[in-house]
Design a protein around this motif. Sequence first.
Motif, short mmCIF file in Angstrom:
data_model
loop_
_atom_site.label_atom_id
_atom_site.label_comp_id
_atom_site.label_asym_id
_atom_site.label_seq_id
_atom_site.Cartn_x
_atom_site.Cartn_y
_atom_site.Cartn_z
N LYS A 123 1.46 9.45 -1.30
CA LYS A 123 0.30 10.35 -1.83
C LYS A 123 -0.04 10.34 -3.27
CE LYS A 123 -1.17 11.30 2.50
NZ LYS A 123 -0.28 10.21 3.17
N HIS A 154 3.26 13.79 0.56
CA HIS A 154 4.31 12.64 0.82
C HIS A 154 4.45 11.59 -0.25
CE1 HIS A 154 5.54 8.75 2.96
NE2 HIS A 154 6.38 9.64 3.50
N VAL A 182 0.78 -0.99 -0.05
CA VAL A 182 -0.06 -0.09 0.06
C VAL A 182 0.99 1.04 -0.10
CG1 VAL A 182 -1.54 1.22 1.49
CG2 VAL A 182 -1.81 -1.11 1.36
N GLY A 204 3.32 17.45 5.58
CA GLY A 204 1.91 17.79 5.98
C GLY A 204 1.95 18.15 7.39
N THR A 205 2.84 17.28 8.17
CA THR A 205 2.74 17.47 9.73
C THR A 205 3.36 18.81 9.98
OG1 THR A 205 3.19 15.06 9.66
CG2 THR A 205 3.36 16.25 11.84
N SER A 216 -1.09 17.01 1.91
CA SER A 216 0.38 16.10 2.05
C SER A 216 0.74 16.00 0.70
CB SER A 216 0.31 14.97 3.06
OG SER A 216 1.12 14.25 2.92
N ARG A 240 -2.97 -3.00 4.57
CA ARG A 240 -2.46 -2.01 5.92
C ARG A 240 -3.81 -2.12 6.70
NH1 ARG A 240 2.43 0.55 6.26
NH2 ARG A 240 1.69 1.45 8.18
N TYR A 280 -5.02 0.60 8.49
CA TYR A 280 -5.00 2.13 8.64
C TYR A 280 -6.39 2.13 9.32
CZ TYR A 280 -0.86 3.31 6.12
OH TYR A 280 0.39 3.30 5.67
N HIS A 285 -5.34 13.43 2.68
CA HIS A 285 -5.64 12.50 1.68
C HIS A 285 -6.51 13.18 0.60
CE1 HIS A 285 -5.98 9.37 5.14
NE2 HIS A 285 -4.74 9.93 5.07
N ASP A 311 -7.42 18.88 8.10
CA ASP A 311 -6.16 18.10 7.62
C ASP A 311 -6.81 17.42 6.41
OD1 ASP A 311 -4.47 15.82 7.13
OD2 ASP A 311 -4.42 15.45 9.16
N ARG A 315 2.75 2.45 -2.67
CA ARG A 315 3.70 2.43 -3.48
C ARG A 315 3.66 3.89 -4.23
NH1 ARG A 315 7.99 -0.51 -2.35
NH2 ARG A 315 8.85 -1.65 -4.03
N1 T4K Z 1 -2.63 13.60 8.22
C1 T4K Z 1 -2.98 12.42 7.75
C2 T4K Z 1 -4.57 11.91 7.88
C3 T4K Z 1 -2.36 11.50 6.98
O1 T4K Z 1 -2.59 10.48 6.62
C4 T4K Z 1 -0.74 11.93 6.87
C5 T4K Z 1 0.13 11.07 6.66
C6 T4K Z 1 -0.72 13.21 7.72
C7 T4K Z 1 -1.56 14.04 8.23
C8 T4K Z 1 0.76 13.87 7.56
O2 T4K Z 1 1.21 14.01 6.31
P1 T4K Z 1 2.91 14.20 6.12
O3 T4K Z 1 3.65 14.62 7.17
O4 T4K Z 1 3.44 12.52 6.12
O5 T4K Z 1 3.15 14.79 4.81
C9 T4K Z 1 2.34 6.54 5.64
C10 T4K Z 1 3.03 8.32 5.30
O6 T4K Z 1 4.38 8.22 5.60
C11 T4K Z 1 2.02 9.13 5.66
O7 T4K Z 1 2.32 10.17 4.89
C12 T4K Z 1 0.65 9.03 5.46
N2 T4K Z 1 -0.05 9.99 6.17
C13 T4K Z 1 0.25 7.58 6.28
C14 T4K Z 1 -1.19 7.24 6.01
O8 T4K Z 1 1.29 6.69 5.55
P2 T4K Z 1 3.37 4.97 7.32
O9 T4K Z 1 3.85 4.97 8.64
O10 T4K Z 1 2.13 3.99 7.10
O11 T4K Z 1 4.50 4.79 6.32
P3 T4K Z 1 5.19 3.34 5.71
O12 T4K Z 1 6.72 3.82 6.00
O13 T4K Z 1 4.91 2.36 6.53
O14 T4K Z 1 5.19 3.50 4.38
C15 T4K Z 1 3.74 2.88 3.85
C16 T4K Z 1 3.80 2.12 2.71
O15 T4K Z 1 4.32 2.77 1.39
C17 T4K Z 1 4.60 0.93 3.07
O16 T4K Z 1 3.64 0.04 2.31
C18 T4K Z 1 5.75 1.17 2.08
C19 T4K Z 1 5.45 1.99 1.02
N3 T4K Z 1 6.46 2.81 0.51
C20 T4K Z 1 6.81 4.03 1.53
C21 T4K Z 1 7.72 4.74 0.98
C22 T4K Z 1 7.89 6.20 1.78
C23 T4K Z 1 7.19 2.60 -0.36
O17 T4K Z 1 6.73 1.61 -1.19
N4 T4K Z 1 7.84 3.53 -1.00
C24 T4K Z 1 8.37 4.73 -0.23
O18 T4K Z 1 9.05 5.57 -0.81
O19 T4K Z 1 3.00 6.49 6.95
#
Ligand code: T4K
Length: 397
Positions: free
Chosen positions: A197, A194, A20, A73-74, A192, A324, A326, A171, A168, A22
């Motif tokens: 996204k 990120h 999830v 975004g944070t 965000s 995931r 979430y 998404h 916020d 990617r």
């Molecule tokens: N508010 C809400 C409602 C949010 O959902 C978020 C962020 C924010 C605020 C804050 O925005 P930012 O400060 O992030 O801009 C991930 C994201 O890092 C996060 O941005 C996102 N929401 C959240 C829903 O998902 P994690 O902890 O699940 O990250 P992680 O490392 O487990 O990666 C998610 C998946 O993506 C994994 O399956 C691996 C994959 N992935 C990830 C990256 C970074 C890749 O395949 N390649 C990559 O480069 O938070």
Amino acid sequence: MIDRLAIFTGIPAFPQPLHVGRPNVVDRQGFLSRVEAILDSRWLTNNGPVVREFEHAVAQITGVRNCVAVCNGTIGLEILIRALDLSGEVIVPSFTFAATPGALAWLGLTPVFCDVDPSTHNLFPGGIEEHITSRTTGILGVHIWGRACATDELAAIARRHSLELIFDAAHAFGCTSGGVPIGGFGEAEVFSFHATKYANAFEGGMIATNNDDLAERLRRIRNFGFQDVDHVVEIGINGKMSEVAAAMGLTSLEHLAEVVAVNSENYQRYSDGLTGIPGVRVVTFDRRESHNYQYVVAEIDEVEAGLDRDGLMRVLHAENVLARRYFYPGCHQLEAYQSLPGRESPSLPATEALVCRTICFPTGTAVGAADIARIASIVARAVDQSGMVKDQLAGLI
Ligand code: T4K
């Protein structure tokens, strides 16, 4: 990862994990030529021309007068909370990513967790007023999965109690509410960009507001509080976006239509493939609105499916599908908030049910039709043979 279950033996597994989130990597050459130009210019960050172009492009897309780019975004939420002088308590949904309440708590404010409407997964307007106290200064709504909050009802509550209303919108870039692009609701909204996204800048965020004075303050706080050279007029932080991040963001914006087309097709494939499987209900989107479809989410009813969400997730993980859950376990249940002095965990029944039912499936440009057909057949088989799956999973504990 657990070993494959016997019911799948003999069927080819995914050779590589399907994640999830990617990232969508679009137009490599377009991005790289922007990077070359940035290097040639020797202007790498600090409100450079590419960042300003990115801000302008987001303002055009959302129809919001001011867009202030930030490093994520944070930090965007934190800068906004600070710029509005919020203090005391702010009402937030618990069904959100940890960044939402984290931004408040990081600044010494108390996130007051409110329940969600189980049909929308967003803040339940009818549950907000009971949480308002003399210390409440704001409501922070979250457009979960890009589906808009009840913006009118939240605005009416905020007006009635003289509270700030912010969103916020992490998404929700590219989504609408009542046909109006998200970005211009409340006092300000934070996107965000990120990597995970729909449009990404590696890391990045954008604060959108129609309030010019607020925008000026946001820009100051983003840059250490500088009014101009040598004049720091208030406490600020380094929340700036780099030129390379903005180059990625701009390149993403140029290919939004392609990505949303893929996301929407993927969503439809999941919908078709999962519909009819007992206990599996794909979260729907209002077709009258624009959506980015960056999340494909389903709710699992354990009774009907014969298997709970966690069981299904274990099956998928064993098949290399890294679905995931979430946003588990709900922010009000996170250790960080349990341990704050004087905080007892409120009971939020809709959130507590939802965090045990929702599952996010891989989508985006890295996922194709054959992948989704295979994922749907894994889910169908797991539900069909749920008794055997449960026995096998129990044997693995
Ligand atoms: N508010 C809400 C409602 C949010 O959902 C978020 C962020 C924010 C605020 C804050 O925005 P930012 O400060 O992030 O801009 C991930 C994201 O890092 C996060 O941005 C996102 N929401 C959240 C829903 O998902 P994690 O902890 O699940 O990250 P992680 O490392 O487990 O990666 C998610 C998946 O993506 C994994 O399956 C691996 C994959 N992935 C990830 C990256 C970074 C890749 O395949 N390649 C990559 O480069 O938070």
